[in-house]
Design a protein around this motif. Structure first.
Motif, mmCIF file in Angstrom:
data_model
loop_
_atom_site.group_PDB
_atom_site.id
_atom_site.type_symbol
_atom_site.label_atom_id
_atom_site.label_comp_id
_atom_site.label_asym_id
_atom_site.label_seq_id
_atom_site.Cartn_x
_atom_site.Cartn_y
_atom_site.Cartn_z
ATOM 1 N N VAL A 1 8.340 15.653 -18.912
ATOM 2 C CA VAL A 1 7.486 16.181 -17.848
ATOM 3 C C VAL A 1 6.546 15.067 -17.389
ATOM 4 O O VAL A 1 5.875 14.439 -18.210
ATOM 5 C CB VAL A 1 6.663 17.399 -18.342
ATOM 6 C CG1 VAL A 1 5.800 17.944 -17.223
ATOM 7 C CG2 VAL A 1 7.582 18.482 -18.896
ATOM 8 N N MET A 2 6.533 14.813 -16.092
ATOM 9 C CA MET A 2 5.666 13.779 -15.513
ATOM 10 C C MET A 2 4.975 14.328 -14.270
ATOM 11 O O MET A 2 5.519 15.200 -13.594
ATOM 12 C CB MET A 2 6.498 12.556 -15.092
ATOM 13 C CG MET A 2 7.144 11.797 -16.220
ATOM 14 S SD MET A 2 5.988 10.891 -17.260
ATOM 15 C CE MET A 2 5.339 9.693 -16.112
ATOM 16 N N VAL B 1 4.075 22.606 -9.355
ATOM 17 C CA VAL B 1 3.313 22.230 -8.169
ATOM 18 C C VAL B 1 2.967 20.745 -8.232
ATOM 19 O O VAL B 1 3.049 20.033 -7.233
ATOM 20 C CB VAL B 1 2.024 23.078 -8.036
ATOM 21 C CG1 VAL B 1 1.156 22.584 -6.899
ATOM 22 C CG2 VAL B 1 2.375 24.544 -7.857
ATOM 23 N N ILE B 2 2.619 20.255 -9.430
ATOM 24 C CA ILE B 2 2.179 18.861 -9.562
ATOM 25 C C ILE B 2 3.037 18.047 -10.521
ATOM 26 O O ILE B 2 2.845 16.839 -10.633
ATOM 27 C CB ILE B 2 0.696 18.781 -10.016
ATOM 28 C CG1 ILE B 2 0.503 19.440 -11.381
ATOM 29 C CG2 ILE B 2 -0.216 19.367 -8.955
ATOM 30 C CD1 ILE B 2 -0.860 19.175 -12.002
ATOM 31 N N GLU B 3 3.983 18.687 -11.219
ATOM 32 C CA GLU B 3 4.799 17.979 -12.204
ATOM 33 C C GLU B 3 6.286 18.137 -11.894
ATOM 34 O O GLU B 3 6.719 19.141 -11.360
ATOM 35 C CB GLU B 3 4.546 18.518 -13.622
ATOM 36 C CG GLU B 3 3.147 18.287 -14.131
ATOM 37 C CD GLU B 3 2.889 18.940 -15.473
ATOM 38 O OE1 GLU B 3 2.202 18.311 -16.290
ATOM 39 O OE2 GLU B 3 3.357 20.081 -15.708
ATOM 40 N N SER B 4 7.031 17.106 -12.263
ATOM 41 C CA SER B 4 8.477 17.184 -12.229
ATOM 42 C C SER B 4 8.987 17.133 -13.667
ATOM 43 O O SER B 4 8.244 16.736 -14.575
ATOM 44 C CB SER B 4 9.072 16.029 -11.413
ATOM 45 O OG SER B 4 8.713 14.792 -12.000
ATOM 46 N N TYR B 5 10.220 17.545 -13.875
ATOM 47 C CA TYR B 5 10.766 17.530 -15.228
ATOM 48 C C TYR B 5 12.237 17.133 -15.198
ATOM 49 O O TYR B 5 12.917 17.256 -14.189
ATOM 50 C CB TYR B 5 10.588 18.891 -15.919
ATOM 51 C CG TYR B 5 11.289 20.034 -15.230
ATOM 52 C CD1 TYR B 5 12.607 20.357 -15.536
ATOM 53 C CD2 TYR B 5 10.631 20.792 -14.277
ATOM 54 C CE1 TYR B 5 13.242 21.407 -14.907
ATOM 55 C CE2 TYR B 5 11.274 21.844 -13.640
ATOM 56 C CZ TYR B 5 12.576 22.143 -13.956
ATOM 57 O OH TYR B 5 13.214 23.176 -13.332
ATOM 58 N N GLN C 1 1.206 8.759 -17.347
ATOM 59 C CA GLN C 1 1.354 9.397 -18.653
ATOM 60 C C GLN C 1 2.002 10.759 -18.469
ATOM 61 O O GLN C 1 1.653 11.499 -17.555
ATOM 62 C CB GLN C 1 -0.006 9.538 -19.329
ATOM 63 C CG GLN C 1 0.091 10.072 -20.734
ATOM 64 C CD GLN C 1 -1.220 9.936 -21.477
ATOM 65 O OE1 GLN C 1 -1.919 8.949 -21.336
ATOM 66 N NE2 GLN C 1 -1.551 10.923 -22.260
ATOM 67 N N GLY C 2 2.922 11.081 -19.353
ATOM 68 C CA GLY C 2 3.603 12.367 -19.288
ATOM 69 C C GLY C 2 3.708 12.968 -20.673
ATOM 70 O O GLY C 2 2.972 12.586 -21.588
ATOM 71 N N LYS C 3 4.643 13.891 -20.827
ATOM 72 C CA LYS C 3 4.848 14.509 -22.128
ATOM 73 C C LYS C 3 6.333 14.770 -22.335
ATOM 74 O O LYS C 3 7.095 14.908 -21.375
ATOM 75 C CB LYS C 3 4.052 15.808 -22.258
ATOM 76 C CG LYS C 3 4.366 16.861 -21.224
ATOM 77 C CD LYS C 3 3.408 18.029 -21.306
ATOM 78 C CE LYS C 3 3.615 18.963 -20.096
ATOM 79 N NZ LYS C 3 2.608 19.987 -20.014
ATOM 80 N N ILE C 4 6.720 14.804 -23.599
ATOM 81 C CA ILE C 4 8.086 15.144 -23.987
ATOM 82 C C ILE C 4 8.003 16.384 -24.859
ATOM 83 O O ILE C 4 7.220 16.436 -25.806
ATOM 84 C CB ILE C 4 8.759 13.989 -24.747
ATOM 85 C CG1 ILE C 4 8.872 12.762 -23.859
ATOM 86 C CG2 ILE C 4 10.132 14.431 -25.267
ATOM 87 C CD1 ILE C 4 9.414 11.536 -24.569
ATOM 88 N N ILE C 5 8.820 17.367 -24.533
ATOM 89 C CA ILE C 5 8.871 18.609 -25.294
ATOM 90 C C ILE C 5 10.270 18.716 -25.886
ATOM 91 O O ILE C 5 11.261 18.668 -25.140
ATOM 92 C CB ILE C 5 8.573 19.824 -24.394
ATOM 93 C CG1 ILE C 5 7.200 19.671 -23.744
ATOM 94 C CG2 ILE C 5 8.685 21.121 -25.184
ATOM 95 C CD1 ILE C 5 6.949 20.589 -22.582
ATOM 96 N N GLU C 6 10.360 18.818 -27.211
ATOM 97 C CA GLU C 6 11.649 18.978 -27.873
ATOM 98 C C GLU C 6 11.818 20.434 -28.291
ATOM 99 O O GLU C 6 10.919 21.024 -28.892
ATOM 100 C CB GLU C 6 11.749 18.060 -29.089
ATOM 101 C CG GLU C 6 11.831 16.603 -28.720
ATOM 102 C CD GLU C 6 12.082 15.695 -29.906
ATOM 103 O OE1 GLU C 6 12.438 14.540 -29.661
ATOM 104 O OE2 GLU C 6 11.918 16.140 -31.056
ATOM 105 N N LEU C 7 12.963 20.985 -27.955
ATOM 106 C CA LEU C 7 13.268 22.374 -28.267
ATOM 107 C C LEU C 7 14.481 22.437 -29.187
ATOM 108 O O LEU C 7 15.494 21.793 -28.922
ATOM 109 C CB LEU C 7 13.586 23.150 -26.985
ATOM 110 C CG LEU C 7 12.525 23.143 -25.887
ATOM 111 C CD1 LEU C 7 13.108 23.674 -24.588
ATOM 112 C CD2 LEU C 7 11.331 23.964 -26.315
ATOM 113 N N ASP D 1 -3.495 10.469 -11.708
ATOM 114 C CA ASP D 1 -3.254 10.526 -13.149
ATOM 115 C C ASP D 1 -4.442 9.891 -13.880
ATOM 116 O O ASP D 1 -4.413 8.705 -14.210
ATOM 117 C CB ASP D 1 -1.951 9.793 -13.478
ATOM 118 C CG ASP D 1 -1.538 9.916 -14.926
ATOM 119 O OD1 ASP D 1 -2.326 10.428 -15.745
ATOM 120 O OD2 ASP D 1 -0.419 9.482 -15.255
ATOM 121 N N PRO D 2 -5.527 10.645 -14.123
ATOM 122 C CA PRO D 2 -6.698 10.059 -14.762
ATOM 123 C C PRO D 2 -6.425 9.548 -16.179
ATOM 124 O O PRO D 2 -7.009 8.547 -16.589
ATOM 125 C CB PRO D 2 -7.727 11.193 -14.773
ATOM 126 C CG PRO D 2 -7.017 12.428 -14.395
ATOM 127 C CD PRO D 2 -5.730 12.035 -13.752
#
Length: 77
Positions: free
Chosen positions: A7-8, A67-71, A38-44, A15-16
């Protein structure tokens, strides 16, 4: 089965956290960093047979603010 969701923030969204990391790198003497996002990684961990469409629905409803993030989704069997 595993899924990894990246997710970015979308381009054009401020991007503060990225700016803070960029500033900190400069303070530590690292030169040549023109920008940081900076983004995040989510593992499922998923039950076998869970479809990518189900993971997409998870992203659309909870994991990403579309609205503000792509994945991007990666599925590993």
């Amino acid at each position: 089965m595993k899924a990894r969701v990246h997710v970015m923030l979308k381009n054009g969204v401020l991007d503060p956290q990225g700016e803070a990391v960029k500033h900190a790198l400069g303070t530590l003497g690292f030169e040549g960093v023109d920008g940081v996002r900076q983004g995040k990684i989510i593992e499922l961990d998923l039950a076998d047979g869970t479809s990518e469409a189900t993971v997409t629905e998870m992203c659309e409803k909870l994991l990403a603010n579309t609205v503000i993030e792509s994945y991007q989704i990666e599925i590993a069997l």
